[in-house]
Write an enzyme that holds these catalytic residues in place. Sequence first.
Site, PDB file in Angstrom:
ATOM      1  N   ILE A 115       1.010  -1.225  -0.070  1.00  0.00           N
ATOM      2  CA  ILE A 115       0.121  -0.374   0.209  1.00  0.00           C
ATOM      3  C   ILE A 115       0.975   1.366   0.085  1.00  0.00           C
ATOM      4  O   ILE A 115       1.727   1.590   0.649  1.00  0.00           O
ATOM      5  CB  ILE A 115      -0.889   0.104   0.830  1.00  0.00           C
ATOM      6  N   CYS A 116       0.462   2.446  -0.347  1.00  0.00           N
ATOM      7  CA  CYS A 116       1.074   3.347  -1.029  1.00  0.00           C
ATOM      8  C   CYS A 116       0.525   4.307  -0.209  1.00  0.00           C
ATOM      9  O   CYS A 116      -1.127   4.772  -0.710  1.00  0.00           O
ATOM     10  CB  CYS A 116       1.720   3.431  -2.372  1.00  0.00           C
TER      11      CYS A 116
END
Length: 178
Positions: A115-116
Amino acid sequence: MAQNISPEQSGGAGGGGSKHSDDSMPVKDNHAVSKRLHKELMNLMMANERGISAFPDGENIFKWVGTIAGPRNTVYSGQTYRLSLDFPNSYPYAAPVVKFLTSCFHPNVDLQGAICLDILKDKWSALYDVRTILLSIQSLLGEPNNESPLNAQAAMMWNDQKEYKKYLDAFYEKHKDT
């Protein structure tokens, strides 16, 4: 004059060097981190927050499995995602590693579930807790940062919500049990 330095810090007998590569980040003992995680678990259970939950994965308090429901009034509404949360010994001074276990087609999630999200990276604060993390990820589902995509295809498709939803639903049905 001798300084009061533990063998782990000095790299002396029995020590393999510093416990942490970044000396600016405090390393808490496992008991303190464990106590904090137990407290967060109790707070999360008592809050009964709609659409999010998380529990330790078995007996290991440092590894949790979380669940988030897709936010209402978004293309993710009606979908449920499982996530893993791995807490380091330096928690809460260092962010946990959070990944989607359920495949998630999203501009800020790669195919491996990474996840960014800024609060899991450079914007992390020791004030954040599991509840904050899960709510932030849930919010990210409906409001991606297309300036920093991990999934370029999802980012390109995002502006056409009707087509995105069609693709997303097919993707979710195919991968929801993985």
